[in-house]
Design a protein around this motif. Structure first.
Motif, PDB file in Angstrom:
ATOM      1  N   LEU A  13       0.716  -1.375  -0.004  1.00 57.69           N
ATOM      2  CA  LEU A  13       0.026   0.267  -0.017  1.00 57.69           C
ATOM      3  C   LEU A  13       0.925   1.393  -0.025  1.00 57.69           C
ATOM      4  O   LEU A  13       2.112   1.035   0.127  1.00 57.69           O
ATOM      5  CB  LEU A  13      -1.102  -0.054   1.337  1.00 57.69           C
ATOM      6  CG  LEU A  13      -2.168  -1.105   1.473  1.00 57.69           C
ATOM      7  CD1 LEU A  13      -2.569  -1.301   2.720  1.00 57.69           C
ATOM      8  CD2 LEU A  13      -3.141  -0.919   0.234  1.00 57.69           C
ATOM      9  N   GLY A  14       0.383   2.246  -0.184  1.00 55.87           N
ATOM     10  CA  GLY A  14       1.179   3.729  -0.218  1.00 55.87           C
ATOM     11  C   GLY A  14       1.184   4.155   1.434  1.00 55.87           C
ATOM     12  O   GLY A  14       1.074   5.476   1.529  1.00 55.87           O
ATOM     13  N   ILE A  15       1.688   3.253   1.864  1.00 52.66           N
ATOM     14  CA  ILE A  15       2.003   3.606   3.363  1.00 52.66           C
ATOM     15  C   ILE A  15       3.549   4.005   3.647  1.00 52.66           C
ATOM     16  O   ILE A  15       4.422   3.099   3.112  1.00 52.66           O
ATOM     17  CB  ILE A  15       1.673   2.546   4.374  1.00 52.66           C
ATOM     18  CG1 ILE A  15       0.114   2.371   4.324  1.00 52.66           C
ATOM     19  CG2 ILE A  15       2.246   2.750   5.839  1.00 52.66           C
ATOM     20  CD1 ILE A  15      -0.289   1.074   5.163  1.00 52.66           C
ATOM     21  N   ASP A  16       3.993   5.038   4.209  1.00 47.98           N
ATOM     22  CA  ASP A  16       5.176   5.548   4.596  1.00 47.98           C
ATOM     23  C   ASP A  16       5.682   4.815   5.723  1.00 47.98           C
ATOM     24  O   ASP A  16       5.298   4.797   6.938  1.00 47.98           O
ATOM     25  CB  ASP A  16       5.457   6.953   4.888  1.00 47.98           C
ATOM     26  CG  ASP A  16       6.684   7.477   5.076  1.00 47.98           C
ATOM     27  OD1 ASP A  16       7.494   6.634   5.525  1.00 47.98           O
ATOM     28  OD2 ASP A  16       6.967   8.927   5.119  1.00 47.98           O
ATOM     29  N   PHE A  55      -0.625   6.458   5.456  1.00 49.97           N
ATOM     30  CA  PHE A  55      -0.611   6.869   4.216  1.00 49.97           C
ATOM     31  C   PHE A  55       0.220   8.105   3.838  1.00 49.97           C
ATOM     32  O   PHE A  55       0.061   9.062   4.395  1.00 49.97           O
ATOM     33  CB  PHE A  55      -1.853   6.730   3.670  1.00 49.97           C
ATOM     34  CG  PHE A  55      -2.805   5.544   3.505  1.00 49.97           C
ATOM     35  CD1 PHE A  55      -2.256   4.496   2.424  1.00 49.97           C
ATOM     36  CD2 PHE A  55      -3.568   4.928   4.307  1.00 49.97           C
ATOM     37  CE1 PHE A  55      -2.812   3.384   2.238  1.00 49.97           C
ATOM     38  CE2 PHE A  55      -4.144   3.897   4.063  1.00 49.97           C
ATOM     39  CZ  PHE A  55      -3.715   2.821   3.142  1.00 49.97           C
ATOM     40  N   VAL A  56       0.973   8.199   2.642  1.00 51.84           N
ATOM     41  CA  VAL A  56       1.673   9.402   2.269  1.00 51.84           C
ATOM     42  C   VAL A  56       0.347  10.392   1.912  1.00 51.84           C
ATOM     43  O   VAL A  56      -0.793   9.974   1.610  1.00 51.84           O
ATOM     44  CB  VAL A  56       2.526   9.227   1.075  1.00 51.84           C
ATOM     45  CG1 VAL A  56       3.570   8.319   1.403  1.00 51.84           C
ATOM     46  CG2 VAL A  56       1.604   8.637  -0.141  1.00 51.84           C
ATOM     47  N   GLU A  83       0.431   9.767  -5.395  1.00 47.82           N
ATOM     48  CA  GLU A  83       1.168   9.850  -4.313  1.00 47.82           C
ATOM     49  C   GLU A  83       1.298   8.436  -3.591  1.00 47.82           C
ATOM     50  O   GLU A  83       2.294   7.673  -3.549  1.00 47.82           O
ATOM     51  CB  GLU A  83       0.864  10.946  -3.418  1.00 47.82           C
ATOM     52  CG  GLU A  83       1.019  12.121  -3.780  1.00 47.82           C
ATOM     53  CD  GLU A  83       0.050  12.687  -4.693  1.00 47.82           C
ATOM     54  OE1 GLU A  83       0.175  13.689  -5.360  1.00 47.82           O
ATOM     55  OE2 GLU A  83      -1.119  12.283  -4.726  1.00 47.82           O
ATOM     56  N   GLN A  84       0.022   7.966  -3.475  1.00 48.35           N
ATOM     57  CA  GLN A  84       0.063   6.452  -2.782  1.00 48.35           C
ATOM     58  C   GLN A  84       0.849   5.452  -3.746  1.00 48.35           C
ATOM     59  O   GLN A  84       1.704   4.868  -3.439  1.00 48.35           O
ATOM     60  CB  GLN A  84      -1.301   5.952  -2.623  1.00 48.35           C
ATOM     61  CG  GLN A  84      -1.851   6.503  -1.299  1.00 48.35           C
ATOM     62  CD  GLN A  84      -2.951   6.120  -0.956  1.00 48.35           C
ATOM     63  OE1 GLN A  84      -3.492   4.897  -1.182  1.00 48.35           O
ATOM     64  NE2 GLN A  84      -3.792   6.680  -0.269  1.00 48.35           N
ATOM     65  N   THR A  85       0.605   5.449  -5.290  1.00 48.24           N
ATOM     66  CA  THR A  85       1.274   4.819  -6.125  1.00 48.24           C
ATOM     67  C   THR A  85       2.646   4.978  -5.919  1.00 48.24           C
ATOM     68  O   THR A  85       3.481   3.828  -6.162  1.00 48.24           O
ATOM     69  CB  THR A  85       0.651   4.739  -7.640  1.00 48.24           C
ATOM     70  OG1 THR A  85      -0.967   5.120  -7.538  1.00 48.24           O
ATOM     71  CG2 THR A  85       1.138   3.878  -8.622  1.00 48.24           C
ATOM     72  N   ALA A  86       3.096   6.125  -6.114  1.00 46.77           N
ATOM     73  CA  ALA A  86       4.612   6.346  -6.091  1.00 46.77           C
ATOM     74  C   ALA A  86       5.139   5.601  -4.740  1.00 46.77           C
ATOM     75  O   ALA A  86       6.357   5.107  -4.670  1.00 46.77           O
ATOM     76  CB  ALA A  86       5.089   7.927  -5.969  1.00 46.77           C
ATOM     77  N   GLN A  87       4.465   5.748  -3.558  1.00 47.55           N
ATOM     78  CA  GLN A  87       5.086   5.126  -2.241  1.00 47.55           C
ATOM     79  C   GLN A  87       4.861   3.617  -2.532  1.00 47.55           C
ATOM     80  O   GLN A  87       5.948   2.849  -1.842  1.00 47.55           O
ATOM     81  CB  GLN A  87       4.129   5.626  -1.141  1.00 47.55           C
ATOM     82  CG  GLN A  87       4.614   5.071   0.296  1.00 47.55           C
ATOM     83  CD  GLN A  87       6.128   5.586   0.478  1.00 47.55           C
ATOM     84  OE1 GLN A  87       6.485   6.637   0.315  1.00 47.55           O
ATOM     85  NE2 GLN A  87       7.021   4.823   1.000  1.00 47.55           N
ATOM     86  N   VAL A  88       3.767   2.965  -3.057  1.00 50.51           N
ATOM     87  CA  VAL A  88       3.935   1.667  -3.270  1.00 50.51           C
ATOM     88  C   VAL A  88       5.168   1.195  -3.859  1.00 50.51           C
ATOM     89  O   VAL A  88       5.740   0.391  -3.539  1.00 50.51           O
ATOM     90  CB  VAL A  88       2.813   1.269  -4.121  1.00 50.51           C
ATOM     91  CG1 VAL A  88       2.828  -0.136  -4.686  1.00 50.51           C
ATOM     92  CG2 VAL A  88       1.386   1.520  -3.332  1.00 50.51           C
ATOM     93  N   VAL A 119      -4.629   2.025  -3.924  1.00 55.75           N
ATOM     94  CA  VAL A 119      -4.111   1.306  -4.586  1.00 55.75           C
ATOM     95  C   VAL A 119      -3.258   0.358  -3.767  1.00 55.75           C
ATOM     96  O   VAL A 119      -2.498   0.874  -2.768  1.00 55.75           O
ATOM     97  CB  VAL A 119      -3.317   2.052  -5.771  1.00 55.75           C
ATOM     98  CG1 VAL A 119      -2.138   2.819  -4.984  1.00 55.75           C
ATOM     99  CG2 VAL A 119      -2.578   1.015  -6.974  1.00 55.75           C
ATOM    100  N   GLU A 120      -3.184  -0.936  -4.228  1.00 57.70           N
ATOM    101  CA  GLU A 120      -2.309  -1.938  -3.722  1.00 57.70           C
ATOM    102  C   GLU A 120      -1.721  -2.604  -4.898  1.00 57.70           C
ATOM    103  O   GLU A 120      -2.475  -3.042  -5.933  1.00 57.70           O
ATOM    104  CB  GLU A 120      -2.989  -2.935  -2.883  1.00 57.70           C
ATOM    105  CG  GLU A 120      -2.143  -4.098  -2.308  1.00 57.70           C
ATOM    106  CD  GLU A 120      -2.988  -4.759  -1.166  1.00 57.70           C
ATOM    107  OE1 GLU A 120      -2.445  -5.885  -0.815  1.00 57.70           O
ATOM    108  OE2 GLU A 120      -3.890  -4.463  -0.906  1.00 57.70           O
TER     109      GLU A 120
END
Length: 125
Positions: free
Chosen positions: A33-36, A42-43, A49-54, A117-118
C-alpha cells in the motif's frame, strides 16, 4: 528452502503474513500500500502519491532480497476506483526500463486501511 524477507524500509505486515518470501529464484511479495514505513500512515495526497510510495516500498523489499525492478515478472494491481487506472498507469510506466512485466489490474470494493491502490509482485532471477 524458503526465506522470509523483512525490511524496515517498507511497512511491516499488518496481519499474519510476510512482506515477501524467497523460494528458489522466485520472490513473492505481498501487496504493498502507499504507506510510509517511517510513519505507518498513508502518504499525503491521492492515488498518484500512494502509487509512488507503493513502488518505493516494492523497491525496498526487492533490494533487501537482492532483486531489482528488472527481475519483476508479474504484478497485480488492485484499485478501489477504476477511474484511477490512467494515473496509476502513468506512475507504473515510469518504474520500469525496457520490457514490462505481465500484469493484471482489478477493481476491488476496498483495500486495507482504506488505501486507494495496492500492488503485489512476483520476481525471478
Amino acid at each position: 528452502m524458503k526465506k522470509v524477507i523483512r525490511t524496515n524500509q517498507a511497512p511491516a505486515a499488518i496481519g499474519p503474513y510476510s512482506q515477501a518470501i524467497r523460494k528458489g529464484g522466485f520472490l513473492f511479495a505481498s501487496g504493498q500500500l502507499g504507506i510510509d514505513p517511517a510513519t505507518g500512515n498513508f502518504v499525503e495526497g491521492g492515488v498518484k502519491e500512494q502509487t509512488a510510495q507503493v513502488f518505493k516500498n516494492i523497491k525496498a523489499i526487492l533490494s533487501d532480497a537482492g532483486y531489482r525492478m528488472a527481475d519483476i515478472v508479474k504484478t497485480t494491481v488492485f484499485l478501489t476506483d477504476m477511474t484511477d487506472f490512467t494515473v496509476v498507469n502513468e506512475i507504473y510506466a515510469l518504474q520500469f526500463e525496457g520490457d514490462f512485466p505481465a500484469r493484471s489490474a482489478v477493481a476491488v470494493k476496498s483495500l486495507p486501511k482504506n488505501g486507494l491502490v495496492e500492488i503485489e509482485i512476483i520476481a525471478f532471477h
